[in-house]
Design an enzyme around this catalytic site. Structure first.
Site, PDB file in Angstrom:
ATOM      1  N   ASP A   1       8.598  12.442  -5.746  1.00 33.29           N
ATOM      2  CA  ASP A   1      10.030  12.132  -5.802  1.00 33.29           C
ATOM      3  C   ASP A   1      10.851  13.368  -6.199  1.00 33.29           C
ATOM      4  O   ASP A   1      10.372  14.228  -6.931  1.00 33.29           O
ATOM      5  CB  ASP A   1      10.258  10.998  -6.812  1.00 33.29           C
ATOM      6  CG  ASP A   1      11.613  10.333  -6.623  1.00 33.29           C
ATOM      7  OD1 ASP A   1      12.243  10.524  -5.559  1.00 33.29           O
ATOM      8  OD2 ASP A   1      12.048   9.614  -7.547  1.00 33.29           O
TER       9      ASP A   1
ATOM     10  N   GLY B   1      15.559  15.145  -2.612  1.00 31.68           N
ATOM     11  CA  GLY B   1      17.014  15.157  -2.407  1.00 31.68           C
ATOM     12  C   GLY B   1      17.713  15.948  -3.497  1.00 31.68           C
ATOM     13  O   GLY B   1      18.618  16.752  -3.225  1.00 31.68           O
TER      14      GLY B   1
ATOM     15  N   HIS C   1      13.178  17.711   1.906  1.00 30.90           N
ATOM     16  CA  HIS C   1      11.989  17.054   2.479  1.00 30.90           C
ATOM     17  C   HIS C   1      11.054  18.090   3.095  1.00 30.90           C
ATOM     18  O   HIS C   1       9.836  17.977   3.008  1.00 30.90           O
ATOM     19  CB  HIS C   1      12.406  16.017   3.522  1.00 30.90           C
ATOM     20  CG  HIS C   1      13.192  14.864   2.940  1.00 30.90           C
ATOM     21  ND1 HIS C   1      12.815  14.219   1.795  1.00 30.90           N
ATOM     22  CD2 HIS C   1      14.340  14.261   3.354  1.00 30.90           C
ATOM     23  CE1 HIS C   1      13.693  13.253   1.512  1.00 30.90           C
ATOM     24  NE2 HIS C   1      14.633  13.266   2.444  1.00 30.90           N
TER      25      HIS C   1
ATOM     26  N   TRP D   1      13.126   2.664   4.556  1.00 30.64           N
ATOM     27  CA  TRP D   1      13.778   2.378   5.849  1.00 30.64           C
ATOM     28  C   TRP D   1      15.247   2.052   5.652  1.00 30.64           C
ATOM     29  O   TRP D   1      16.033   2.089   6.600  1.00 30.64           O
ATOM     30  CB  TRP D   1      13.089   1.206   6.559  1.00 30.64           C
ATOM     31  CG  TRP D   1      11.703   1.500   7.042  1.00 30.64           C
ATOM     32  CD1 TRP D   1      10.543   0.994   6.518  1.00 30.64           C
ATOM     33  CD2 TRP D   1      11.300   2.337   8.141  1.00 30.64           C
ATOM     34  NE1 TRP D   1       9.454   1.477   7.213  1.00 30.64           N
ATOM     35  CE2 TRP D   1       9.895   2.298   8.211  1.00 30.64           C
ATOM     36  CE3 TRP D   1      11.998   3.128   9.062  1.00 30.64           C
ATOM     37  CZ2 TRP D   1       9.165   3.013   9.166  1.00 30.64           C
ATOM     38  CZ3 TRP D   1      11.280   3.832  10.023  1.00 30.64           C
ATOM     39  CH2 TRP D   1       9.877   3.767  10.058  1.00 30.64           C
TER      40      TRP D   1
ATOM     41  N   LEU E   1     -12.577  16.076   0.436  1.00 26.17           N
ATOM     42  CA  LEU E   1     -11.439  15.442  -0.241  1.00 26.17           C
ATOM     43  C   LEU E   1     -10.964  14.276   0.623  1.00 26.17           C
ATOM     44  O   LEU E   1     -10.848  14.399   1.833  1.00 26.17           O
ATOM     45  CB  LEU E   1     -10.277  16.440  -0.418  1.00 26.17           C
ATOM     46  CG  LEU E   1      -9.007  15.844  -1.058  1.00 26.17           C
ATOM     47  CD1 LEU E   1      -9.187  15.648  -2.568  1.00 26.17           C
ATOM     48  CD2 LEU E   1      -7.786  16.743  -0.819  1.00 26.17           C
TER      49      LEU E   1
ATOM     50  N   GLU F   1      -3.695   5.572 -15.660  1.00 23.98           N
ATOM     51  CA  GLU F   1      -2.864   6.319 -16.604  1.00 23.98           C
ATOM     52  C   GLU F   1      -1.615   6.759 -15.841  1.00 23.98           C
ATOM     53  O   GLU F   1      -1.700   7.192 -14.685  1.00 23.98           O
ATOM     54  CB  GLU F   1      -3.618   7.552 -17.118  1.00 23.98           C
ATOM     55  CG  GLU F   1      -4.846   7.223 -17.938  1.00 23.98           C
ATOM     56  CD  GLU F   1      -4.509   6.447 -19.212  1.00 23.98           C
ATOM     57  OE1 GLU F   1      -3.467   6.742 -19.826  1.00 23.98           O
ATOM     58  OE2 GLU F   1      -5.291   5.552 -19.574  1.00 23.98           O
TER      59      GLU F   1
HETATM   60  C1  IPE Z   1       9.710   6.347  -4.127  1.00 22.72           C
HETATM   61  O1  IPE Z   1      10.834   7.157  -4.240  1.00 22.72           O
HETATM   62  C2  IPE Z   1       9.110   6.486  -2.770  1.00 22.72           C
HETATM   63  C3  IPE Z   1       8.551   7.794  -2.458  1.00 22.72           C
HETATM   64  C4  IPE Z   1       8.460   8.815  -3.264  1.00 22.72           C
HETATM   65  C5  IPE Z   1       8.046   7.936  -1.134  1.00 22.72           C
HETATM   66  P1  IPE Z   1      12.307   6.586  -4.048  1.00 22.72           P
HETATM   67  O2  IPE Z   1      13.222   7.713  -4.317  1.00 22.72           O
HETATM   68  O3  IPE Z   1      12.416   5.911  -2.733  1.00 22.72           O
HETATM   69  O4  IPE Z   1      12.373   5.478  -5.195  1.00 22.72           O
HETATM   70  P2  IPE Z   1      13.617   4.845  -5.939  1.00 22.72           P
HETATM   71  O5  IPE Z   1      14.524   4.287  -4.888  1.00 22.72           O
HETATM   72  O6  IPE Z   1      14.267   5.935  -6.727  1.00 22.72           O
HETATM   73  O7  IPE Z   1      13.008   3.791  -6.826  1.00 22.72           O
HETATM   74  C1  IPE Z   2      11.297  11.709  -2.239  1.00 20.97           C
HETATM   75  O1  IPE Z   2      12.485  12.369  -2.482  1.00 20.97           O
HETATM   76  C2  IPE Z   2      11.020  11.576  -0.754  1.00 20.97           C
HETATM   77  C3  IPE Z   2      11.150  10.205  -0.257  1.00 20.97           C
HETATM   78  C4  IPE Z   2      11.416   9.154  -0.978  1.00 20.97           C
HETATM   79  C5  IPE Z   2      10.983  10.010   1.157  1.00 20.97           C
HETATM   80  P1  IPE Z   2      13.893  11.621  -2.478  1.00 20.97           P
HETATM   81  O2  IPE Z   2      14.468  11.722  -1.110  1.00 20.97           O
HETATM   82  O3  IPE Z   2      13.762  10.252  -3.025  1.00 20.97           O
HETATM   83  O4  IPE Z   2      14.704  12.548  -3.480  1.00 20.97           O
HETATM   84  P2  IPE Z   2      15.737  12.096  -4.598  1.00 20.97           P
HETATM   85  O5  IPE Z   2      15.075  11.039  -5.429  1.00 20.97           O
HETATM   86  O6  IPE Z   2      16.936  11.572  -3.868  1.00 20.97           O
HETATM   87  O7  IPE Z   2      16.005  13.342  -5.363  1.00 20.97           O
HETATM   88 MG    MG Z   3      13.897   9.457  -4.884  1.00 21.88          MG
END
Ligand code: IPE
Ligand code: IPE
Ligand code: MG
Length: 254
Positions: A32, A35, A49, A81, A143, A219
């Site tokens: 995560d 963005g 990404h 999605w 792996l 964990e």
């Molecule tokens: C969780 O991240 C999904 C992935 C890392 C692929 P999100 O950014 O979608 O989760 P929320 O919306 O913050 O819970």
């Molecule tokens: C994780 O990064 C990638 C996906 C969920 C596809 P995010 O796109 O959720 O990035 P943030 O959370 O907005 O920073």
């Molecule tokens: Mg996110």
């Protein structure tokens, strides 16, 4: 959080990074923060990404070096999605690119690829590439790399319940014979061990529908690093933190 845990998570490289002994068999990662990584640089989200995909390459090599045999990466949730169509297009485009350009290298490195999630929601060419990647790497053992794509833990559990109910209706399953191991064998992770360690980057502290059944005794480690910045030093730090955890599984140490 205990002081020593807090200290261990601060200043990567500053504290000791002793290898975990034994290392976790299965590490799962909620990748995560792409963005926010892009926003901090004034870049479009797709740049985050893209940088995140580079970090995936790094973690594969690092996991092998640490003796971890299973890595599962949450790359796209069933809820992702719901993002704007342009971002979904960017993400599926990157997935297509990753499958076309990275699989042969992963195959050379001895990586066996698997995918969990509702793959039929992707375009037909991606569905075909996923199947090909699994088949091409099926003989590898160095792996086990699983990508969770269009994955949701609740949907996975509901699908397993539906399969069990159908077997009962067909007369091939006695409801009283359903136990935890039998139910787990109906999940998409039936061939995988449960995760020992789940890491989430970006500072958010939630599972976001990831491996809900399988995480019962994992964990959990929440790191204040954005996924594109995650590198070998963070992985080493996570291994050291894991080694300090006492896993009890509900029992009491003698
Ligand atoms: C969780 O991240 C999904 C992935 C890392 C692929 P999100 O950014 O979608 O989760 P929320 O919306 O913050 O819970
Ligand atoms: C994780 O990064 C990638 C996906 C969920 C596809 P995010 O796109 O959720 O990035 P943030 O959370 O907005 O920073
Ligand atoms: Mg996110």
């Amino acid at each position: 959080m205990p002081a020593r845990t807090q200290a261990a998570l601060q200043g990567v490289g500053a504290v000791e990074t002793a290898p975990a002994d034994p290392p976790p068999c299965h590490v799962a990662v909620i990748m995560d923060g792409n963005g926010r990584w892009a926003a901090a640089r004034g870049l479009p989200r797709v740049a985050g990404h893209r940088a995140g995909a580079q970090a995936v390459r790094r973690i594969v090599e690092t996991a092998i070096r640490h003796g971890v045999s299973w890595i599962t990466l949450y790359a796209f949730s069933s809820e992702n999605w719901r993002r704007p169509a342009g971002e979904v297009l960017d993400l599926t485009g990157l997935l297509r690119h990753y499958l076309r350009n990275e699989v042969s290298e992963l195959k050379r490195e001895g990586v066996r690829l698997r995918f969990i999630g509702d793959r039929d929601r992707f375009d037909a060419d991606i569905v075909a590439d996923l199947a090909r990647a699994e088949a091409d790497t099926a003989g590898n053992t160095r792996l086990n790399l699983t990508l969770a794509l269009s994955y949701g833990g609740r949907a996975e559990i509901v699908a397993a319940a539906r399969a069990a109910a159908a077997a009962v209706r067909a007369g091939t399953l006695d409801p009283d014979a359903i136990d935890e191991a039998g139910f787990a064998s109906l999940l998409s992770t039936s061939s995988m061990p449960d995760p020992d360690l789940i890491i989430r980057t970006s500072g958010e502290q939630r599972l976001s529908n990831f491996l809900l059944w399988q995480s019962a005794y994992a964990e959990l480690l929440f790191l204040d690093v954005l996924w594109p910045d995650f590198g070998p030093a963070h992985f080493a730090k996570a291994m050291a933190e894991y080694a300090r955890r006492e896993r009890r599984f509900g029992a009491r140490p003698a």
